[in-house]
Scaffold this motif. Structure first.
Motif, PDB file in Angstrom:
ATOM      1  N   ARG A   1      -7.931   1.181   5.800  1.00  0.00           N
ATOM      2  CA  ARG A   1      -7.728   2.234   4.801  1.00  0.00           C
ATOM      3  C   ARG A   1      -6.493   3.060   5.162  1.00  0.00           C
ATOM      4  N   ARG A   2      -6.308   3.302   6.440  1.00  0.00           N
ATOM      5  CA  ARG A   2      -5.136   4.051   6.910  1.00  0.00           C
ATOM      6  C   ARG A   2      -3.853   3.235   6.658  1.00  0.00           C
ATOM      7  N   ILE A   3      -3.915   1.929   6.892  1.00  0.00           N
ATOM      8  CA  ILE A   3      -2.751   1.074   6.607  1.00  0.00           C
ATOM      9  C   ILE A   3      -2.392   1.169   5.133  1.00  0.00           C
ATOM     10  N   CYS A   4      -3.408   1.136   4.293  1.00  0.00           N
ATOM     11  CA  CYS A   4      -3.224   1.241   2.843  1.00  0.00           C
ATOM     12  C   CYS A   4      -2.507   2.543   2.480  1.00  0.00           C
ATOM     13  N   GLN A   5      -2.967   3.642   3.042  1.00  0.00           N
ATOM     14  CA  GLN A   5      -2.354   4.956   2.807  1.00  0.00           C
ATOM     15  C   GLN A   5      -0.890   4.948   3.217  1.00  0.00           C
ATOM     16  N   LEU A   6      -0.627   4.428   4.416  1.00  0.00           N
ATOM     17  CA  LEU A   6       0.742   4.401   4.945  1.00  0.00           C
ATOM     18  C   LEU A   6       1.653   3.546   4.059  1.00  0.00           C
ATOM     19  N   ALA A   7       1.116   2.408   3.599  1.00  0.00           N
ATOM     20  CA  ALA A   7       1.923   1.514   2.758  1.00  0.00           C
ATOM     21  C   ALA A   7       2.184   2.164   1.397  1.00  0.00           C
ATOM     22  N   ASP A   8       1.372   3.146   1.062  1.00  0.00           N
ATOM     23  CA  ASP A   8       1.488   3.832  -0.217  1.00  0.00           C
ATOM     24  C   ASP A   8       2.429   5.033  -0.153  1.00  0.00           C
ATOM     25  N   SER A   9       2.766   5.458   1.070  1.00  0.00           N
ATOM     26  CA  SER A   9       3.614   6.652   1.188  1.00  0.00           C
ATOM     27  C   SER A   9       5.064   6.247   1.455  1.00  0.00           C
ATOM     28  N   ASP A  10       5.867   7.166   1.950  1.00  0.00           N
ATOM     29  CA  ASP A  10       7.297   6.870   2.144  1.00  0.00           C
ATOM     30  C   ASP A  10       7.528   5.642   3.024  1.00  0.00           C
ATOM     31  N   ILE A  11       8.487   4.839   2.588  1.00  0.00           N
ATOM     32  CA  ILE A  11       8.841   3.682   3.406  1.00  0.00           C
ATOM     33  C   ILE A  11       9.850   4.120   4.453  1.00  0.00           C
ATOM     34  N   ASN A  12       9.409   4.217   5.686  1.00  0.00           N
ATOM     35  CA  ASN A  12      10.350   4.547   6.754  1.00  0.00           C
ATOM     36  C   ASN A  12       9.858   3.914   8.063  1.00  0.00           C
ATOM     37  N   GLN A  13      10.731   3.911   9.036  1.00  0.00           N
ATOM     38  CA  GLN A  13      10.413   3.192  10.282  1.00  0.00           C
ATOM     39  C   GLN A  13       9.153   3.723  10.946  1.00  0.00           C
ATOM     40  N   LYS A  14       8.954   5.037  10.851  1.00  0.00           N
ATOM     41  CA  LYS A  14       7.796   5.650  11.513  1.00  0.00           C
ATOM     42  C   LYS A  14       6.487   5.105  10.919  1.00  0.00           C
ATOM     43  N   ASN A  15       6.421   5.081   9.589  1.00  0.00           N
ATOM     44  CA  ASN A  15       5.198   4.590   8.939  1.00  0.00           C
ATOM     45  C   ASN A  15       4.967   3.105   9.204  1.00  0.00           C
ATOM     46  N   ILE A  16       6.051   2.347   9.165  1.00  0.00           N
ATOM     47  CA  ILE A  16       5.922   0.912   9.425  1.00  0.00           C
ATOM     48  C   ILE A  16       5.445   0.661  10.854  1.00  0.00           C
ATOM     49  N   SER A  17       5.992   1.455  11.789  1.00  0.00           N
ATOM     50  CA  SER A  17       5.569   1.293  13.183  1.00  0.00           C
ATOM     51  C   SER A  17       4.092   1.611  13.332  1.00  0.00           C
ATOM     52  N   GLU A  18       3.631   2.629  12.597  1.00  0.00           N
ATOM     53  CA  GLU A  18       2.208   2.964  12.685  1.00  0.00           C
ATOM     54  C   GLU A  18       1.347   1.841  12.089  1.00  0.00           C
ATOM     55  N   ILE A  19       1.812   1.283  10.966  1.00  0.00           N
ATOM     56  CA  ILE A  19       1.085   0.144  10.377  1.00  0.00           C
ATOM     57  C   ILE A  19       0.970  -0.976  11.406  1.00  0.00           C
ATOM     58  N   LYS A  20       2.098  -1.264  12.043  1.00  0.00           N
ATOM     59  CA  LYS A  20       2.097  -2.362  13.018  1.00  0.00           C
ATOM     60  C   LYS A  20       1.146  -2.072  14.183  1.00  0.00           C
ATOM     61  N   MET A  21       1.159  -0.826  14.642  1.00  0.00           N
ATOM     62  CA  MET A  21       0.315  -0.446  15.770  1.00  0.00           C
ATOM     63  C   MET A  21      -1.176  -0.595  15.412  1.00  0.00           C
ATOM     64  N   ILE A  22      -1.524  -0.118  14.220  1.00  0.00           N
ATOM     65  CA  ILE A  22      -2.936  -0.205  13.799  1.00  0.00           C
ATOM     66  C   ILE A  22      -3.358  -1.669  13.647  1.00  0.00           C
ATOM     67  N   ALA A  23      -2.493  -2.462  13.009  1.00  0.00           N
ATOM     68  CA  ALA A  23      -2.817  -3.875  12.793  1.00  0.00           C
ATOM     69  C   ALA A  23      -2.998  -4.575  14.147  1.00  0.00           C
ATOM     70  N   GLN A  24      -2.117  -4.258  15.083  1.00  0.00           N
ATOM     71  CA  GLN A  24      -2.194  -4.882  16.406  1.00  0.00           C
ATOM     72  C   GLN A  24      -3.488  -4.502  17.117  1.00  0.00           C
ATOM     73  N   GLU A  25      -3.873  -3.245  16.959  1.00  0.00           N
ATOM     74  CA  GLU A  25      -5.134  -2.773  17.564  1.00  0.00           C
ATOM     75  C   GLU A  25      -6.336  -3.531  17.010  1.00  0.00           C
ATOM     76  N   ILE A  26      -6.333  -3.744  15.685  1.00  0.00           N
ATOM     77  CA  ILE A  26      -7.438  -4.496  15.070  1.00  0.00           C
ATOM     78  C   ILE A  26      -7.510  -5.890  15.695  1.00  0.00           C
ATOM     79  N   LEU A  27      -6.340  -6.543  15.791  1.00  0.00           N
ATOM     80  CA  LEU A  27      -6.319  -7.903  16.345  1.00  0.00           C
ATOM     81  C   LEU A  27      -6.788  -7.919  17.805  1.00  0.00           C
ATOM     82  N   ASP A  28      -6.386  -6.907  18.555  1.00  0.00           N
ATOM     83  CA  ASP A  28      -6.764  -6.858  19.977  1.00  0.00           C
ATOM     84  C   ASP A  28      -8.268  -6.680  20.155  1.00  0.00           C
ATOM     85  N   ASN A  29      -8.907  -6.081  19.151  1.00  0.00           N
ATOM     86  CA  ASN A  29     -10.348  -5.825  19.281  1.00  0.00           C
ATOM     87  C   ASN A  29     -11.224  -7.029  18.953  1.00  0.00           C
TER      88      ASN A  29
END
Lengths: 111, 111
Positions: free
Chosen positions: B82-110
């Motif tokens: 849900r957080r990834i969805c929110q981020l993808a819906d807001s401003d496109i910038n490196q910070k948001n993309i990095s957060e998306i990547k971090m969250i996605a990576q965390e899911i995979l690691d779990n």
């Protein structure tokens, strides 16, 4: 032959529904990669006994998956999240962001 | 009082481990929102009988969750997505993309 990946996924999801004894033997065989003979020797039971126990655990774990399909559901999500990861790692543009959003929305819709 | 959200999540995950009879009554009560009295009348059993059956199903489903924690794991993932969805819906910038990547990576690691 053992399908370690599948067995360890099933064990990760449903292992807690096995008895302590079953868990110990299954872990030794699947996760710790001991041979049937090694486990038999260590536990003081026959090789055949270990073999039967592992098969029985396989049947139990597969039985839960056939009913619940939770490994399957998780695997699909994992695949989707892996794709999000790839997209977030490539060029930042509207197309990729839209795809991330679409995939994330699909995951949410499936729960 | 019924906690419909929690019960329906538990049922969605582990419901197939109930008997057909249990499933029918639990579905009527939790998912179709019939009252105990209505179900009792329809099935020709006592209101108390329906009540006991629903409680028993609750105990069974909660018992599986206490052992397996799969609803909990899925819920955590859903929150992350849900957080990834929110981020993808807001401003496109490196910070948001990095957060998306971090969250996605965390899911995979779990998993």
């Amino acid at each position: 032959m053992k399908d370690v990946y599948k067995s360890s996924m099933l064990y990760d999801f449903y292992g807690e529904l096995l008895t302590e004894h079953q868990k110990e033997i299954y872990e030794d065989f699947i996760l710790n990669d001991y041979s049937l003979g090694e486990i038999a020797q260590e536990r003081g039971i026959s090789r055949q006994g270990v073999h039967d126990m592992v098969k029985r655990c396989d049947r139990i774990l597969n039985g839960y998956e056939e009913k619940l399909h939770l490994v399957e559901r998780f695997s699909k999500t994992k695949e989707d999240v892996r794709r999000i990861c790839q997209l977030a790692d490539s060029d930042i543009n509207q197309k990729n962001i839209s795809e991330i959003k679409m995939i994330a929305q699909e995951i949410l819709d499936n729960y």
